[in-house]
Design a protein around this motif. Structure first.
Motif, PDB file in Angstrom:
ATOM      1  N   ALA A 242     -26.035 -21.970  70.785  1.00 30.04           N
ATOM      2  CA  ALA A 242     -26.542 -23.285  70.394  1.00 30.04           C
ATOM      3  C   ALA A 242     -26.465 -23.492  68.886  1.00 30.04           C
ATOM      4  CB  ALA A 242     -27.978 -23.447  70.878  1.00 30.04           C
ATOM      5  N   SER A 243     -26.640 -22.417  68.122  1.00 29.16           N
ATOM      6  CA  SER A 243     -26.626 -22.529  66.665  1.00 29.16           C
ATOM      7  C   SER A 243     -25.229 -22.698  66.094  1.00 29.16           C
ATOM      8  CB  SER A 243     -27.238 -21.272  66.031  1.00 29.16           C
ATOM      9  OG  SER A 243     -28.575 -21.154  66.393  1.00 29.16           O
ATOM     10  N   TYR A 244     -24.255 -22.018  66.683  1.00 32.21           N
ATOM     11  CA  TYR A 244     -22.916 -21.990  66.096  1.00 32.21           C
ATOM     12  C   TYR A 244     -21.830 -22.622  66.963  1.00 32.21           C
ATOM     13  CZ  TYR A 244     -24.870 -18.455  62.937  1.00 32.21           C
ATOM     14  OH  TYR A 244     -25.620 -17.788  62.018  1.00 32.21           O
ATOM     15  N   CYS A 245     -21.686 -22.173  68.172  1.00 31.72           N
ATOM     16  CA  CYS A 245     -20.495 -22.449  68.981  1.00 31.72           C
ATOM     17  C   CYS A 245     -20.276 -23.919  69.315  1.00 31.72           C
ATOM     18  CB  CYS A 245     -20.547 -21.655  70.277  1.00 31.72           C
ATOM     19  SG  CYS A 245     -20.762 -19.890  70.027  1.00 31.72           S
ATOM     20  N   GLY A 246     -21.315 -24.606  69.697  1.00 34.86           N
ATOM     21  CA  GLY A 246     -21.153 -25.978  70.149  1.00 34.86           C
ATOM     22  C   GLY A 246     -21.373 -27.021  69.088  1.00 34.86           C
ATOM     23  N   THR A 247     -21.478 -26.607  67.828  1.00 35.03           N
ATOM     24  CA  THR A 247     -21.721 -27.551  66.745  1.00 35.03           C
ATOM     25  C   THR A 247     -20.659 -27.395  65.663  1.00 35.03           C
ATOM     26  OG1 THR A 247     -23.090 -26.065  65.424  1.00 35.03           O
ATOM     27  CG2 THR A 247     -24.213 -27.301  67.150  1.00 35.03           C
TER      28      THR A 247
ATOM     29  N   HIS B  84     -11.837 -31.286  67.886  1.00 35.12           N
ATOM     30  CA  HIS B  84     -11.660 -29.856  67.651  1.00 35.12           C
ATOM     31  C   HIS B  84     -12.495 -29.371  66.471  1.00 35.12           C
ATOM     32  CE1 HIS B  84      -8.738 -29.157  70.722  1.00 35.12           C
ATOM     33  NE2 HIS B  84      -7.976 -30.133  70.261  1.00 35.12           N
ATOM     34  N   GLU B  85     -12.774 -30.231  65.531  1.00 33.26           N
ATOM     35  CA  GLU B  85     -13.598 -29.851  64.389  1.00 33.26           C
ATOM     36  C   GLU B  85     -15.073 -29.763  64.766  1.00 33.26           C
ATOM     37  OE1 GLU B  85     -13.120 -30.435  60.576  1.00 33.26           O
ATOM     38  OE2 GLU B  85     -11.138 -29.624  60.919  1.00 33.26           O
ATOM     39  N   ALA B  86     -15.490 -30.385  65.875  1.00 35.51           N
ATOM     40  CA  ALA B  86     -16.899 -30.460  66.236  1.00 35.51           C
ATOM     41  C   ALA B  86     -17.409 -29.204  66.929  1.00 35.51           C
ATOM     42  CB  ALA B  86     -17.140 -31.676  67.126  1.00 35.51           C
ATOM     43  N   VAL B  87     -16.527 -28.397  67.496  1.00 36.91           N
ATOM     44  CA  VAL B  87     -16.931 -27.167  68.180  1.00 36.91           C
ATOM     45  C   VAL B  87     -16.022 -26.026  67.745  1.00 36.91           C
ATOM     46  CG1 VAL B  87     -17.863 -28.356  70.193  1.00 36.91           C
ATOM     47  CG2 VAL B  87     -15.496 -27.631  70.200  1.00 36.91           C
ATOM     48  N   CYS B  88     -16.501 -24.816  67.944  1.00 37.01           N
ATOM     49  CA  CYS B  88     -15.727 -23.640  67.561  1.00 37.01           C
ATOM     50  C   CYS B  88     -14.468 -23.530  68.421  1.00 37.01           C
ATOM     51  CB  CYS B  88     -16.579 -22.386  67.733  1.00 37.01           C
ATOM     52  SG  CYS B  88     -15.701 -20.872  67.289  1.00 37.01           S
ATOM     53  N   PRO B  89     -13.320 -23.290  67.810  1.00 36.35           N
ATOM     54  CA  PRO B  89     -12.090 -23.162  68.584  1.00 36.35           C
ATOM     55  C   PRO B  89     -12.044 -21.902  69.445  1.00 36.35           C
ATOM     56  CG  PRO B  89     -11.684 -22.750  66.263  1.00 36.35           C
ATOM     57  CD  PRO B  89     -13.097 -23.213  66.378  1.00 36.35           C
ATOM     58  N   PHE B  90     -12.922 -20.956  69.206  1.00 32.62           N
ATOM     59  CA  PHE B  90     -12.975 -19.721  69.986  1.00 32.62           C
ATOM     60  C   PHE B  90     -14.096 -19.741  71.019  1.00 32.62           C
ATOM     61  CE2 PHE B  90     -11.297 -18.587  65.772  1.00 32.62           C
ATOM     62  CZ  PHE B  90     -10.022 -18.219  66.163  1.00 32.62           C
ATOM     63  N   ASN B  91     -14.736 -20.881  71.164  1.00 30.72           N
ATOM     64  CA  ASN B  91     -15.865 -21.003  72.086  1.00 30.72           C
ATOM     65  C   ASN B  91     -15.374 -20.989  73.530  1.00 30.72           C
ATOM     66  OD1 ASN B  91     -18.425 -21.423  73.083  1.00 30.72           O
ATOM     67  ND2 ASN B  91     -18.386 -23.615  72.729  1.00 30.72           N
ATOM     68  N   ASP B  92     -15.942 -20.078  74.310  1.00 28.58           N
ATOM     69  CA  ASP B  92     -15.693 -20.024  75.741  1.00 28.58           C
ATOM     70  C   ASP B  92     -17.050 -20.161  76.409  1.00 28.58           C
ATOM     71  OD1 ASP B  92     -14.496 -19.738  78.177  1.00 28.58           O
ATOM     72  OD2 ASP B  92     -13.640 -17.772  77.790  1.00 28.58           O
ATOM     73  N   ALA B  93     -17.099 -20.278  77.705  1.00 30.39           N
ATOM     74  CA  ALA B  93     -18.347 -20.540  78.419  1.00 30.39           C
ATOM     75  C   ALA B  93     -19.446 -19.544  78.059  1.00 30.39           C
ATOM     76  CB  ALA B  93     -18.102 -20.537  79.912  1.00 30.39           C
ATOM     77  N   SER B  94     -19.180 -18.261  78.138  1.00 30.57           N
ATOM     78  CA  SER B  94     -20.249 -17.294  77.897  1.00 30.57           C
ATOM     79  C   SER B  94     -19.827 -16.136  76.997  1.00 30.57           C
ATOM     80  CB  SER B  94     -20.744 -16.734  79.221  1.00 30.57           C
ATOM     81  OG  SER B  94     -19.688 -16.081  79.886  1.00 30.57           O
TER      82      SER B  94
ATOM     83  N   TYR C 145     -20.077 -23.957  63.211  1.00 34.73           N
ATOM     84  CA  TYR C 145     -19.417 -22.713  63.621  1.00 34.73           C
ATOM     85  C   TYR C 145     -18.786 -21.958  62.459  1.00 34.73           C
ATOM     86  CZ  TYR C 145     -14.979 -25.269  63.462  1.00 34.73           C
ATOM     87  OH  TYR C 145     -13.896 -25.997  63.068  1.00 34.73           O
ATOM     88  N   ASP C 146     -18.487 -22.626  61.369  1.00 36.54           N
ATOM     89  CA  ASP C 146     -17.884 -21.924  60.239  1.00 36.54           C
ATOM     90  C   ASP C 146     -18.877 -21.039  59.489  1.00 36.54           C
ATOM     91  OD1 ASP C 146     -19.204 -24.150  59.320  1.00 36.54           O
ATOM     92  OD2 ASP C 146     -17.671 -24.706  57.864  1.00 36.54           O
ATOM     93  N   ASN C 147     -20.145 -21.053  59.868  1.00 38.09           N
ATOM     94  CA  ASN C 147     -21.139 -20.127  59.326  1.00 38.09           C
ATOM     95  C   ASN C 147     -21.366 -18.940  60.244  1.00 38.09           C
ATOM     96  OD1 ASN C 147     -21.714 -21.484  56.923  1.00 38.09           O
ATOM     97  ND2 ASN C 147     -23.116 -22.859  57.969  1.00 38.09           N
ATOM     98  N   CYS C 148     -20.718 -18.908  61.378  1.00 39.80           N
ATOM     99  CA  CYS C 148     -20.875 -17.824  62.345  1.00 39.80           C
ATOM    100  C   CYS C 148     -20.188 -16.563  61.822  1.00 39.80           C
ATOM    101  CB  CYS C 148     -20.258 -18.223  63.676  1.00 39.80           C
ATOM    102  SG  CYS C 148     -20.237 -16.898  64.891  1.00 39.80           S
ATOM    103  N   PRO C 149     -20.896 -15.423  61.832  1.00 35.78           N
ATOM    104  CA  PRO C 149     -20.283 -14.184  61.321  1.00 35.78           C
ATOM    105  C   PRO C 149     -19.044 -13.764  62.116  1.00 35.78           C
ATOM    106  CG  PRO C 149     -22.586 -13.828  61.966  1.00 35.78           C
ATOM    107  CD  PRO C 149     -22.273 -15.246  62.223  1.00 35.78           C
TER     108      PRO C 149
END
Length: 65
Positions: free
Chosen positions: A43-48, A16-26, A51-55
């Motif tokens: 690719a920059s935020y959601c799947g890595t 769960h720490e490796a990907v954004c918890p709010f990440n959905d397919a699209s 994600y904690d740098n994502c606005p």
């Protein structure tokens, strides 16, 4: 708790720490409108673990606050 169960719980936490918890397919579930996100941002935020740098993620966490 036995050792096997403890290791499984720890592994789930690490996944769960490796990907954004709010990440959905699209779409981004962190936004109010569940807006579509482009592939570059995904690719920059959601799947890595970045994600904690994502606005959008930061705004969601601050709104909970």
């Amino acid at each position: 708790m036995n050792t096997f169960t403890e290791r499984m719980e720890q592994k789930k936490f690490m996944v769960h720490e490796a990907v954004c918890p709010f990440n959905d397919a699209s779409v981004c579930a962190a936004s109010f409108s569940s807006m579509a996100i482009d592939n570059q941002k995904s690719a920059s935020y959601c799947g890595t673990d970045n994600y904690d740098n994502c606005p959008l993620f930061l705004a969601k966490i601050l709104r909970r606050g």
